[in-house]
Motif scaffolding. Structure first.
Motif, mmCIF file in Angstrom:
data_model
loop_
_atom_site.group_PDB
_atom_site.id
_atom_site.type_symbol
_atom_site.label_atom_id
_atom_site.label_comp_id
_atom_site.label_asym_id
_atom_site.label_seq_id
_atom_site.Cartn_x
_atom_site.Cartn_y
_atom_site.Cartn_z
ATOM 1 N N SER A 1 0.798 -1.227 0.000
ATOM 2 C CA SER A 1 0.000 0.000 0.000
ATOM 3 C C SER A 1 0.833 1.281 0.000
ATOM 4 C CB SER A 1 -0.970 -0.001 1.189
ATOM 5 O OG SER A 1 -1.974 -0.974 1.006
ATOM 6 N N PRO A 2 1.949 1.342 0.774
ATOM 7 C CA PRO A 2 2.733 2.584 0.756
ATOM 8 C C PRO A 2 3.375 2.895 -0.593
ATOM 9 C CG PRO A 2 3.238 1.276 2.707
ATOM 10 C CD PRO A 2 2.449 0.403 1.797
ATOM 11 N N PHE A 3 3.498 1.878 -1.464
ATOM 12 C CA PHE A 3 4.186 2.082 -2.738
ATOM 13 C C PHE A 3 3.227 2.279 -3.910
ATOM 14 C CE2 PHE A 3 6.768 -0.663 0.001
ATOM 15 C CZ PHE A 3 7.897 0.135 0.147
ATOM 16 N N VAL A 4 1.935 2.184 -3.637
ATOM 17 C CA VAL A 4 0.962 2.360 -4.714
ATOM 18 C C VAL A 4 1.067 3.753 -5.314
ATOM 19 C CG1 VAL A 4 -1.508 2.463 -5.239
ATOM 20 C CG2 VAL A 4 -0.616 0.615 -3.822
ATOM 21 N N GLY A 5 1.415 4.733 -4.496
ATOM 22 C CA GLY A 5 1.533 6.102 -4.981
ATOM 23 C C GLY A 5 2.505 6.247 -6.133
ATOM 24 N N VAL A 6 3.572 5.441 -6.134
ATOM 25 C CA VAL A 6 4.548 5.498 -7.218
ATOM 26 C C VAL A 6 3.892 5.088 -8.536
ATOM 27 C CG1 VAL A 6 6.725 4.584 -8.072
ATOM 28 C CG2 VAL A 6 6.439 5.032 -5.621
ATOM 29 N N LEU A 7 3.110 4.010 -8.510
ATOM 30 C CA LEU A 7 2.412 3.562 -9.713
ATOM 31 C C LEU A 7 1.395 4.596 -10.178
ATOM 32 C CD1 LEU A 7 1.670 -0.196 -8.872
ATOM 33 C CD2 LEU A 7 3.275 0.671 -10.580
ATOM 34 N N VAL A 8 0.685 5.159 -9.215
ATOM 35 C CA VAL A 8 -0.356 6.129 -9.557
ATOM 36 C C VAL A 8 0.238 7.349 -10.247
ATOM 37 C CG1 VAL A 8 -2.020 7.744 -8.560
ATOM 38 C CG2 VAL A 8 -1.960 5.376 -7.781
ATOM 39 N N ARG A 9 1.340 7.833 -9.722
ATOM 40 C CA ARG A 9 1.961 9.018 -10.312
ATOM 41 C C ARG A 9 2.500 8.735 -11.708
ATOM 42 N NH1 ARG A 9 3.597 9.839 -4.896
ATOM 43 N NH2 ARG A 9 5.554 8.725 -5.242
#
Length: 401
Positions: A63-71
């Protein structure tokens, strides 16, 4: 012209977290029958419960790394890709016969669920503001408990078909029908802003010392919360229920306690936090004690229902408690930590129950030990609530600026 989100977008985004609910409760009624097929494996109990709870730890870790994919790829693209992979990996165990291959497919499901839940939350924040945002975020959690009741019955009914415990996995494949809704009625924000962390610096540093203990309490509450969804099917099977259909119906009845507990929380949310926590933990303790002492399926279900009322009260209490302790700009990190703690507890719940069962001579006795632990925790909350500091804690959410 900026597109305006409405109830349709809110409902579509609400369905994404529902998919994580299916991962637990849909399979719970068929676990005893899966166990029989894999009983020849060493540590069969751990392997089969990992099929159920394994995705939770993947959600917590990724979950903490999902932001990388989203960006990099965009919110909407990530959401649609996750649904496709979720459907394929989710229904794969219908054809798989090796327990390790099944576990591997479940870990892939966990990765997609991490994306689904995180992106649905972010898009909800992008699309809505103020009280509308908080209503939809709260509804995403609250509605999941109602879906869980339906999923228990569905899992039991499907488990009774010709293909046995393999059949419920096919439900994952039907989630692909959601893809057109996500494609046509959701959109990528033109200039997406991370409203969870926007202007966070204006509120000062994050209060780790205050919030970290609440995350720990959330994890412990999650361990207790998932005793019923994960273990009840085994207990009922040992006490006379021998078909997936009967286990599914009994589990659905027991889990009706969760939405009831959530309703009670909403009704009494203005009460002091320690009073609510004491009541929730006492319900856990009483319900687990009844499950441990029962000898019939009927009394077992009553005890499980009482424990589920406690879970429905305690889990939203912890989330609101964390949100209440933070300024609006810092609630993203607070809710992310809550989600991580919740899923870690989900993963450890069957492991702890299994270890206790091995040490106490059975699953019923292990649940009794957990009941004693909840009782001690309730007593501590009661005593602390009588102090000046503990009695002053109340839930007060500040408005978004």
């Amino acid at each position: 012209m900026t597109r305006q989100a409405g109830s349709l977008q809110g409902w579509i985004l609400t369905t994404a977290p529902w998919m994580t609910v299916f991962g637990v409760v849909l399979l719970s009624p068929v676990l005893p029958f899966m166990m029989k097929d894999f009983a020849h494996h060493p540590n069969a109990q751990v392997l089969v419960t990992t099929v159920l709870a394994g995705p939770a730890v993947i959600i917590a870790l990724l979950s903490p790394f999902v932001g990388v994919l989203v960006r990099r790829f965009g919110r909407k693209n990530c959401l649609m890709a996750a649904i496709v992979v979720y459907a394929i990996a989710g229904c794969a165990p219908f054809w798989l016969t090796d327990i390790y291959h099944i576990i591997a497919s479940r870990m892939i499901v966990g990765a997609t669920e991490a994306i689904l839940t995180a992106v649905a939350t972010v898009l909800t924040v992008d699309y809505f503001s103020g009280r509308a945002r908080e209503r939809w975020l709260a509804f995403q959690f609250g509605s999941a408990s109602v879906i869980a009741v339906f999923a228990f019955g569905l899992g039991g009914a499907l488990g009774g078909l010709a293909w046995g415990w393999h059949t419920p996995f096919l439900v994952y494949g039907f989630m692909i029908v959601m893809l057109p809704l996500f494609f046509f009625f959701l959109w990528e924000p033109a200039n997406p802003v991370d409203k969870f962390t926007e202007n966070a610096g204006q509120s000062g540093p994050f209060p780790w010392k205050q919030i970290a203990p609440l995350w720990l309490m959330t994890m412990l509450a999650s361990i207790a919360f998932y005793v019923v969804p994960v273990q009840l099917s085994f207990v009922l099977n040992s006490r006379g229920l021998t078909t997936p259909e009967s286990i599914g119906i009994a589990s659905a009845i027991a889990n009706l306690g969760v939405p009831l507990g959530s309703f009670l929380f909403q009704a009494f949310a203005r009460q002091p936090v320690m009073r609510l926590l004491t009541c929730g933990l006492a319900l856990f303790a009483g319900g687990f004690a009844m499950v441990a002492a029962a000898t019939t399926p009927e009394i077992t279900v009553v005890g499980a229902f009482i424990a589920c009322v406690g879970g429905g009260l305690v889990i939203p209490l912890h989330l609101t408690w964390i949100m209440s302790a933070l300024p609006f700009e810092q609630r993203g990190l607070g809710s992310g930590g809550f989600a991580g703690a919740f899923y870690i507890g989900q993963f450890f719940s069957p492991i702890i129950a299994g270890v206790l069962a091995a040490g106490t001579g059975g699953l019923g006795a292990a649940i009794g030990v957990l009941g004693w632990a909840a009782g001690v925790a309730a007593l501590i909350a009661l005593v602390y609530g009588l102090t000046t500091l503990g009695g002053s804690i109340k839930l007060e959410l500040a408005e978004a600026k």
